[in-house]
Design a protein around this motif. Structure first.
Motif, PDB file in Angstrom:
ATOM      1  N   PHE A  31       0.853  -1.185   0.000  1.00 34.29           N
ATOM      2  CA  PHE A  31       0.000   0.000   0.000  1.00 34.29           C
ATOM      3  C   PHE A  31       0.886   1.231   0.000  1.00 34.29           C
ATOM      4  O   PHE A  31       1.899   1.278   0.700  1.00 34.29           O
ATOM      5  CB  PHE A  31      -0.905   0.048   1.234  1.00 34.29           C
ATOM      6  N   VAL A  32       0.510   2.219  -0.796  1.00 36.29           N
ATOM      7  CA  VAL A  32       1.123   3.542  -0.749  1.00 36.29           C
ATOM      8  C   VAL A  32       0.259   4.354   0.211  1.00 36.29           C
ATOM      9  O   VAL A  32      -0.953   4.455   0.013  1.00 36.29           O
ATOM     10  CB  VAL A  32       1.129   4.211  -2.145  1.00 36.29           C
ATOM     11  N   ILE A  33       0.871   4.901   1.245  1.00 37.19           N
ATOM     12  CA  ILE A  33       0.151   5.754   2.183  1.00 37.19           C
ATOM     13  C   ILE A  33       0.469   7.193   1.820  1.00 37.19           C
ATOM     14  O   ILE A  33       1.611   7.647   1.961  1.00 37.19           O
ATOM     15  CB  ILE A  33       0.534   5.473   3.653  1.00 37.19           C
ATOM     16  N   ALA A  34      -0.534   7.903   1.324  1.00 38.92           N
ATOM     17  CA  ALA A  34      -0.368   9.292   0.887  1.00 38.92           C
ATOM     18  C   ALA A  34      -0.193  10.215   2.093  1.00 38.92           C
ATOM     19  O   ALA A  34      -0.506   9.841   3.228  1.00 38.92           O
ATOM     20  CB  ALA A  34      -1.594   9.708   0.072  1.00 38.92           C
ATOM     21  N   PRO A  35       0.288  11.431   1.863  1.00 38.36           N
ATOM     22  CA  PRO A  35       0.486  12.374   2.965  1.00 38.36           C
ATOM     23  C   PRO A  35      -0.775  12.653   3.787  1.00 38.36           C
ATOM     24  O   PRO A  35      -0.681  12.948   4.971  1.00 38.36           O
ATOM     25  CB  PRO A  35       0.984  13.641   2.272  1.00 38.36           C
ATOM     26  N   ASP A  36      -1.954  12.523   3.185  1.00 38.57           N
ATOM     27  CA  ASP A  36      -3.188  12.745   3.948  1.00 38.57           C
ATOM     28  C   ASP A  36      -3.650  11.491   4.687  1.00 38.57           C
ATOM     29  O   ASP A  36      -4.690  11.494   5.335  1.00 38.57           O
ATOM     30  CB  ASP A  36      -4.306  13.259   3.034  1.00 38.57           C
ATOM     31  N   GLY A  37      -2.874  10.399   4.582  1.00 37.09           N
ATOM     32  CA  GLY A  37      -3.193   9.156   5.264  1.00 37.09           C
ATOM     33  C   GLY A  37      -3.995   8.176   4.435  1.00 37.09           C
ATOM     34  O   GLY A  37      -4.241   7.053   4.867  1.00 37.09           O
ATOM     35  N   GLU A  38      -4.399   8.568   3.237  1.00 31.50           N
ATOM     36  CA  GLU A  38      -5.188   7.704   2.358  1.00 31.50           C
ATOM     37  C   GLU A  38      -4.322   6.572   1.809  1.00 31.50           C
ATOM     38  O   GLU A  38      -3.261   6.815   1.240  1.00 31.50           O
ATOM     39  CB  GLU A  38      -5.739   8.539   1.207  1.00 31.50           C
ATOM     40  N   PRO A  39      -4.762   5.305   1.985  1.00 35.54           N
ATOM     41  CA  PRO A  39      -4.002   4.181   1.420  1.00 35.54           C
ATOM     42  C   PRO A  39      -4.409   3.901  -0.029  1.00 35.54           C
ATOM     43  O   PRO A  39      -5.584   3.993  -0.384  1.00 35.54           O
ATOM     44  CB  PRO A  39      -4.382   3.014   2.324  1.00 35.54           C
ATOM     45  N   TYR A  40      -3.441   3.565  -0.855  1.00 39.34           N
ATOM     46  CA  TYR A  40      -3.667   3.199  -2.254  1.00 39.34           C
ATOM     47  C   TYR A  40      -3.045   1.832  -2.493  1.00 39.34           C
ATOM     48  O   TYR A  40      -1.884   1.616  -2.131  1.00 39.34           O
ATOM     49  CB  TYR A  40      -3.002   4.205  -3.209  1.00 39.34           C
ATOM     50  N   PHE A  65       7.066  12.970  -0.060  1.00 36.72           N
ATOM     51  CA  PHE A  65       7.321  12.060   1.054  1.00 36.72           C
ATOM     52  C   PHE A  65       6.121  11.129   1.183  1.00 36.72           C
ATOM     53  O   PHE A  65       4.981  11.580   1.261  1.00 36.72           O
ATOM     54  CB  PHE A  65       7.532  12.839   2.356  1.00 36.72           C
ATOM     55  N   LEU A  66       6.371   9.811   1.171  1.00 40.07           N
ATOM     56  CA  LEU A  66       5.310   8.810   1.268  1.00 40.07           C
ATOM     57  C   LEU A  66       5.725   7.697   2.217  1.00 40.07           C
ATOM     58  O   LEU A  66       6.882   7.633   2.651  1.00 40.07           O
ATOM     59  CB  LEU A  66       5.062   8.165  -0.106  1.00 40.07           C
ATOM     60  N   VAL A  67       4.788   6.815   2.473  1.00 40.33           N
ATOM     61  CA  VAL A  67       5.056   5.594   3.224  1.00 40.33           C
ATOM     62  C   VAL A  67       4.608   4.428   2.362  1.00 40.33           C
ATOM     63  O   VAL A  67       3.537   4.480   1.742  1.00 40.33           O
ATOM     64  CB  VAL A  67       4.312   5.596   4.573  1.00 40.33           C
ATOM     65  N   ILE A  68       5.428   3.396   2.299  1.00 36.90           N
ATOM     66  CA  ILE A  68       5.070   2.153   1.637  1.00 36.90           C
ATOM     67  C   ILE A  68       4.840   1.126   2.739  1.00 36.90           C
ATOM     68  O   ILE A  68       5.731   0.869   3.551  1.00 36.90           O
ATOM     69  CB  ILE A  68       6.175   1.658   0.671  1.00 36.90           C
TER      70      ILE A  68
END
Length: 111
Positions: A31-40, A65-68
């Motif tokens: 999942f890609v976690i966007a800066p607003d917290g939305e998971p993709y 900046f993202l979170v995987i």
């Protein structure tokens, strides 16, 4: 999850270090976690100690900046190194040890 406390652009690295690292093709749902917290939903299609190549519908932009999130394993924070319409390069904030990369490869083989 909000990333307001993180810089938007990663400090420059030598252009040769990431391209010379051994990349291993994988097919790992993440999942890609966007800066607003939305998971993709996304797919990691290669991995190296410096990061991933990610295939996703998320509109990644250079320097973002993202979170995987690797389900049932760990989350990696980092920056978008390059982006196209369907894929982007993701540089992790802290290089992954070879054992971690090997574990990610084994996770991909299990799916």
């Amino acid at each position: 999850m909000i990333f307001r406390d993180h810089k938007m652009f990663k400090p420059d690295r030598s252009s040769t270090d990431a391209r010379r690292a051994k990349r291993t093709p994988i097919c790992l749902p993440v999942f890609v976690i966007a800066p607003d917290g939305e998971p993709y939903s996304a797919l990691a299609v290669d991995v190296a100690t410096h990061g991933f190549r990610i295939r996703s519908g998320y509109p990644a932009t250079l320097g973002r900046f993202l979170v995987i999130d690797v389900p049932a394993f760990v989350r990696y924070s980092g920056w978008v190194a390059w982006a196209s319409t369907t894929e982007f390069g993701f540089d992790v904030a802290h290089p992954m040890p070879a054992d971690v990369v090997n574990h990610l490869i084994s996770l991909a083989r299990e799916d």
